[in-house]
Design a protein around this motif. Structure first.
Motif, mmCIF file in Angstrom:
data_model
loop_
_atom_site.group_PDB
_atom_site.id
_atom_site.type_symbol
_atom_site.label_atom_id
_atom_site.label_comp_id
_atom_site.label_asym_id
_atom_site.label_seq_id
_atom_site.Cartn_x
_atom_site.Cartn_y
_atom_site.Cartn_z
ATOM 1 N N SER A 93 -43.487 116.459 -48.980
ATOM 2 C CA SER A 93 -43.987 115.919 -47.718
ATOM 3 C C SER A 93 -44.109 117.023 -46.672
ATOM 4 C CB SER A 93 -43.051 114.815 -47.199
ATOM 5 O OG SER A 93 -42.957 113.764 -48.134
ATOM 6 N N ASP A 94 -45.057 116.815 -45.784
ATOM 7 C CA ASP A 94 -45.285 117.773 -44.700
ATOM 8 C C ASP A 94 -44.385 117.394 -43.527
ATOM 9 O OD1 ASP A 94 -46.228 119.746 -43.090
ATOM 10 O OD2 ASP A 94 -48.145 118.751 -42.616
ATOM 11 N N ILE A 95 -43.152 117.882 -43.549
ATOM 12 C CA ILE A 95 -42.154 117.521 -42.533
ATOM 13 C C ILE A 95 -41.991 118.691 -41.578
ATOM 14 C CG2 ILE A 95 -39.757 116.853 -42.132
ATOM 15 C CD1 ILE A 95 -39.727 115.580 -44.869
ATOM 16 N N PRO A 96 -42.180 118.474 -40.280
ATOM 17 C CA PRO A 96 -42.038 119.566 -39.308
ATOM 18 C C PRO A 96 -40.627 120.151 -39.319
ATOM 19 C CG PRO A 96 -43.136 117.681 -38.319
ATOM 20 C CD PRO A 96 -42.630 117.228 -39.652
ATOM 21 N N SER A 97 -40.532 121.387 -38.902
ATOM 22 C CA SER A 97 -39.236 122.077 -38.887
ATOM 23 C C SER A 97 -38.271 121.470 -37.868
ATOM 24 C CB SER A 97 -39.439 123.563 -38.589
ATOM 25 O OG SER A 97 -40.092 123.726 -37.323
ATOM 26 N N ASP A 98 -38.794 120.769 -36.849
ATOM 27 C CA ASP A 98 -37.926 120.164 -35.832
ATOM 28 C C ASP A 98 -37.341 118.822 -36.266
ATOM 29 O OD1 ASP A 98 -38.266 122.258 -34.079
ATOM 30 O OD2 ASP A 98 -40.015 121.360 -33.094
ATOM 31 N N VAL A 99 -37.706 118.378 -37.450
ATOM 32 C CA VAL A 99 -37.137 117.132 -37.987
ATOM 33 C C VAL A 99 -36.013 117.500 -38.953
ATOM 34 C CG1 VAL A 99 -37.544 115.076 -39.382
ATOM 35 C CG2 VAL A 99 -39.273 115.819 -37.735
ATOM 36 N N ILE A 100 -34.806 117.041 -38.642
ATOM 37 C CA ILE A 100 -33.629 117.304 -39.481
ATOM 38 C C ILE A 100 -33.501 116.174 -40.496
ATOM 39 C CG2 ILE A 100 -31.138 117.632 -39.507
ATOM 40 C CD1 ILE A 100 -31.357 118.603 -36.618
ATOM 41 N N VAL A 101 -33.476 116.535 -41.774
ATOM 42 C CA VAL A 101 -33.413 115.545 -42.852
ATOM 43 C C VAL A 101 -32.015 115.553 -43.458
ATOM 44 C CG1 VAL A 101 -34.393 114.756 -45.027
ATOM 45 C CG2 VAL A 101 -35.870 115.871 -43.330
ATOM 46 N N THR A 102 -31.372 114.382 -43.476
ATOM 47 C CA THR A 102 -30.062 114.218 -44.116
ATOM 48 C C THR A 102 -30.261 113.542 -45.462
ATOM 49 O OG1 THR A 102 -28.984 113.981 -41.962
ATOM 50 C CG2 THR A 102 -27.748 113.233 -43.888
ATOM 51 N N MET A 103 -29.966 114.261 -46.528
ATOM 52 C CA MET A 103 -30.211 113.774 -47.884
ATOM 53 C C MET A 103 -28.983 113.008 -48.405
ATOM 54 S SD MET A 103 -33.264 114.740 -48.641
ATOM 55 C CE MET A 103 -33.322 114.697 -50.422
ATOM 56 N N PRO A 104 -29.182 112.120 -49.366
ATOM 57 C CA PRO A 104 -28.044 111.392 -49.948
ATOM 58 C C PRO A 104 -27.209 112.312 -50.836
ATOM 59 C CG PRO A 104 -30.071 110.805 -51.082
ATOM 60 C CD PRO A 104 -30.482 111.661 -49.926
ATOM 61 N N SER A 105 -25.882 112.062 -50.829
ATOM 62 C CA SER A 105 -24.979 112.871 -51.660
ATOM 63 C C SER A 105 -24.687 112.215 -53.002
ATOM 64 C CB SER A 105 -23.664 113.099 -50.914
ATOM 65 O OG SER A 105 -23.061 111.857 -50.584
ATOM 66 N N ASN A 106 -24.867 110.920 -53.096
ATOM 67 C CA ASN A 106 -24.611 110.218 -54.350
ATOM 68 C C ASN A 106 -25.911 109.990 -55.097
ATOM 69 O OD1 ASN A 106 -25.300 108.455 -52.182
ATOM 70 N ND2 ASN A 106 -24.806 106.712 -53.494
ATOM 71 N N ASP A 107 -25.812 109.427 -56.296
ATOM 72 C CA ASP A 107 -27.003 109.216 -57.123
ATOM 73 C C ASP A 107 -26.885 107.889 -57.863
ATOM 74 O OD1 ASP A 107 -29.427 109.659 -58.270
ATOM 75 O OD2 ASP A 107 -28.720 111.108 -59.770
ATOM 76 N N GLU A 108 -28.049 107.315 -58.168
ATOM 77 C CA GLU A 108 -28.131 106.101 -58.964
ATOM 78 C C GLU A 108 -29.311 106.227 -59.911
ATOM 79 O OE1 GLU A 108 -26.198 103.513 -59.106
ATOM 80 O OE2 GLU A 108 -24.863 103.901 -57.393
ATOM 81 N N LYS A 109 -29.227 105.574 -61.072
ATOM 82 C CA LYS A 109 -30.328 105.546 -62.032
ATOM 83 C C LYS A 109 -31.089 104.230 -61.892
ATOM 84 C CE LYS A 109 -29.173 109.435 -64.127
ATOM 85 N NZ LYS A 109 -30.040 110.624 -64.144
ATOM 86 N N ILE A 110 -32.416 104.317 -61.869
ATOM 87 C CA ILE A 110 -33.248 103.108 -61.808
ATOM 88 C C ILE A 110 -34.360 103.212 -62.843
ATOM 89 C CG2 ILE A 110 -32.761 102.705 -59.378
ATOM 90 C CD1 ILE A 110 -35.525 103.836 -58.736
ATOM 91 N N ASN A 111 -34.914 102.073 -63.198
ATOM 92 C CA ASN A 111 -36.040 102.000 -64.141
ATOM 93 C C ASN A 111 -37.289 101.659 -63.343
ATOM 94 O OD1 ASN A 111 -37.500 101.936 -66.485
ATOM 95 N ND2 ASN A 111 -36.794 99.907 -67.135
ATOM 96 N N CYS A 112 -38.170 102.655 -63.143
ATOM 97 C CA CYS A 112 -39.327 102.430 -62.280
ATOM 98 C C CYS A 112 -40.488 103.317 -62.694
ATOM 99 C CB CYS A 112 -38.949 102.713 -60.819
ATOM 100 S SG CYS A 112 -38.666 104.471 -60.497
ATOM 101 N N ASP A 113 -41.646 103.034 -62.105
ATOM 102 C CA ASP A 113 -42.824 103.892 -62.233
ATOM 103 C C ASP A 113 -42.672 105.014 -61.213
ATOM 104 O OD1 ASP A 113 -45.410 105.051 -61.909
ATOM 105 O OD2 ASP A 113 -46.293 103.292 -62.860
ATOM 106 N N GLU A 114 -42.419 106.225 -61.693
ATOM 107 C CA GLU A 114 -42.087 107.328 -60.793
ATOM 108 C C GLU A 114 -43.208 107.601 -59.802
ATOM 109 O OE1 GLU A 114 -40.676 112.022 -60.909
ATOM 110 O OE2 GLU A 114 -40.993 110.894 -62.769
ATOM 111 N N GLN A 115 -44.443 107.591 -60.268
ATOM 112 C CA GLN A 115 -45.552 107.934 -59.388
ATOM 113 C C GLN A 115 -45.709 106.889 -58.276
ATOM 114 O OE1 GLN A 115 -47.091 110.872 -59.529
ATOM 115 N NE2 GLN A 115 -48.120 110.292 -57.635
ATOM 116 N N LYS A 116 -45.612 105.623 -58.651
ATOM 117 C CA LYS A 116 -45.764 104.572 -57.642
ATOM 118 C C LYS A 116 -44.595 104.591 -56.656
ATOM 119 C CE LYS A 116 -48.583 101.251 -60.223
ATOM 120 N NZ LYS A 116 -49.631 101.131 -59.208
ATOM 121 N N MET A 117 -43.383 104.838 -57.166
ATOM 122 C CA MET A 117 -42.244 104.856 -56.264
ATOM 123 C C MET A 117 -42.300 106.065 -55.332
ATOM 124 S SD MET A 117 -39.959 102.800 -55.468
ATOM 125 C CE MET A 117 -40.260 101.751 -56.885
#
Length: 498
Positions: A377-401
């Motif tokens: 994604s084209d996210i400006p440098s002034d936007v601070i992104v906090t990412m998740p630390s945990n993980d989960e497995k899901i069954n999905c269409d990767e491209q659509k999701m």
């Protein structure tokens, strides 16, 4: 019969059985208690009076001793404390004698009056002794208290008190014996009343219980059982079984309620069927309209995509040839590329919305998917992104999701106007997993919040109004939901968990 008449009948039967027994029992108990109360009151009054006179005699004797000893001690020692004791005790003795005269009977009044006369003379002699001590004539004061006249009155006084106390003790014993006889008679009367009450209970209780059982059975059959059957029908109706048969109804309020409920269910069923047919017709009409619009939009999008691709390639060539030499030209070409990119994004929204492509599910890491979307994604440098630390497995269409997450993240960045905090969380539950995307933007107006997922709805001048609607369709294809709340603005995507 109406329920109110059934209840009235039961009440009258119970009253007809219990009231006569109650009246008979109450009358007997009341008569006996009145007799017992009168005898007890008389006995207790006599005992109280005799006991009180006996106590007065004891106190009179005590005060007489106090006065005698105080007068003698003062005569021998001239100590003022004995004079104070004498004058403090003298009113008490006079008050006791006066109370005994007032309370006693005829013989008692004569006795206590003579006692009062003797006490008056003794008091006069003691006062004379006190005056002699005060005048310094202590030996004369002692002579007065040792005089034959003084001891004569004192002996008469004491003998009279002892004889009276002795006689009154016998009288008190007689009163106690008489009172005891009255109490025994009262106890016997109470026993007789209790025996009669017990007999009434032995007869009345089985009758009342029998009638109560009969009335309970009648009430159960005519009230409780119909209500239970009607409740079972209502429970099945609440589960959506509108064809359930209603039980046979009586001619009381429960029967009227059942018939009205049956009529209401039939009316509701007809209205529900009409509403269903109307919803099907509206959905069919909407689907036909969207199909026509989709076909037209697909043709237009296809016709626009090729020229846009040509323009994008020309911009890139011009930037390579002239962009480095002419900064103004470079800026113009950059703005042109951004405009082409927005148009391509809107075309993709339209194609994604109008085309129904089967989903190709596979098990993926949700945290890796989020990381890829954020990276692309084209996210400006002034936007601070906090990412998740945990993980989960899901069954999905990767491209659509990825399309869903990219759309939501892009909307969040645009809402913050290129500056703020973007927070992405993964929250796992027993059967579902939530992806929560929050931004620090101004939020969505409350009046437009329910409409953000509707097709063609947008608050942006450059938007198509199809992005979030397409996201909703994709999430629902995966068996999930998507919703949004304010404070802070948070999009929550709920998907089935492995």
């Amino acid at each position: 019969m109406l329920i109110k008449y059934k209840l009235l009948l039961c009440f009258l039967i119970i009253i007809g059985i219990t009231v006569p027994n109650g009246i008979i029992g109450y009358t007997k108990v009341d008569q006996s208690l009145a007799k017992i109360e009168a005898e007890l009151v008389t006995s207790l009054q006599e005992m109280k009076k005799a006991s009180h006179l006996d106590n007065l005699t004891i106190h009179i004797k005590y005060y007489d001793e106090v006065l005698t000893q105080s007068a003698r001690n003062y005569a021998f020692t001239a100590d003022e404390k004995w004079l104070d004791t004498y004058y403090a005790s003298e009113p008490g003795l006079n008050a006791l004698i006066l109370e005994a005269i007032t309370l006693g009977g005829k013989d008692d009044k004569v006795f206590f009056q003579s006692l009062s006369d003797a006490n008056t003379r003794l008091t006069q002699l003691e006062h004379e002794s006190i005056r002699l001590v005060m005048d310094g004539r202590q030996s004369d004061a002692i002579a007065v208290l040792e005089s034959p006249e003084y001891w004569k009155h004192k002996q008469v006084y004491r003998n009279a008190l002892e004889n009276y106390a002795k006689n009154k003790g016998l009288e008190y014993d007689q009163v106690f014996d008489v009172s005891t006889i009255h109490l025994e008679a009262s106890v016997q009367s109470i026993k007789e009343v209790l025996v009669e009450a017990e007999t009434l209970l032995y007869v009345g209780i089985p009758i009342v219980l029998s009638m109560a059982l009969v009335l309970a059975y009648y009430f159960f059959r005519s009230v409780v059982s119909p209500i239970s059957r009607l409740n079972n029908v209502v429970e099945k109706i609440s589960q959506g079984k509108y064809d359930v048969p209603f039980p046979k109804q009586g001619h009381d309020e429960i029967g009227d309620l059942g018939r009205r409920m049956q009529s209401m269910v039939h009316s509701f069923k007809a209205a529900l069927e009409t509403e269903r047919q109307l919803a099907v017709a509206q959905e069919k009409l909407k689907s036909e309209k969207l199909t026509v619009i989709g076909e037209l939009a697909a043709r237009i999008a296809h016709d626009l995509r090729n020229p846009l691709s040509v323009l994008k390639n020309i911009c890139q060539i011009l930037k390579i040839q002239y962009g480095q030499k002419d900064p103004k030209m470079h800026d113009h070409l950059t703005r042109m590329e951004n405009s082409i990119q927005r148009m391509s994004h809107q075309i993709d929204d339209v194609l994604t919305f109008v085309r129904t492509v089967p989903i190709d599910k596979q098990i993926i890491s949700l945290r890796d998917l989020v990381a890829k979307v954020v990276s692309d994604s084209d996210i400006p440098s002034d936007v601070i992104v906090t990412m998740p630390s945990n993980d989960e497995k899901i069954n999905c269409d990767e491209q659509k999701m990825r399309t869903v997450l990219s759309n939501v993240i892009l909307n969040a960045v645009q809402a913050m106007d290129g500056r703020g905090l973007l927070t992405i969380k993964i929250v796992g539950y027993t059967k579902f997993v939530n992806i929560e995307i929050s931004d620090s933007g101004p939020g969505i107006p409350e009046k437009t919040l329910p409409s953000v997922f509707e097709p063609l709805f947008t608050t942006k001048q450059t938007g198509t109004g199809l992005g979030l609607s397409s996201c909703k369709n994709i999430v629902e294809q995966h068996g999930g939901t998507i919703n949004v709340t304010n404070n802070p603005t948070t999009f929550t995507i709920t998907l089935p968990r492995l």
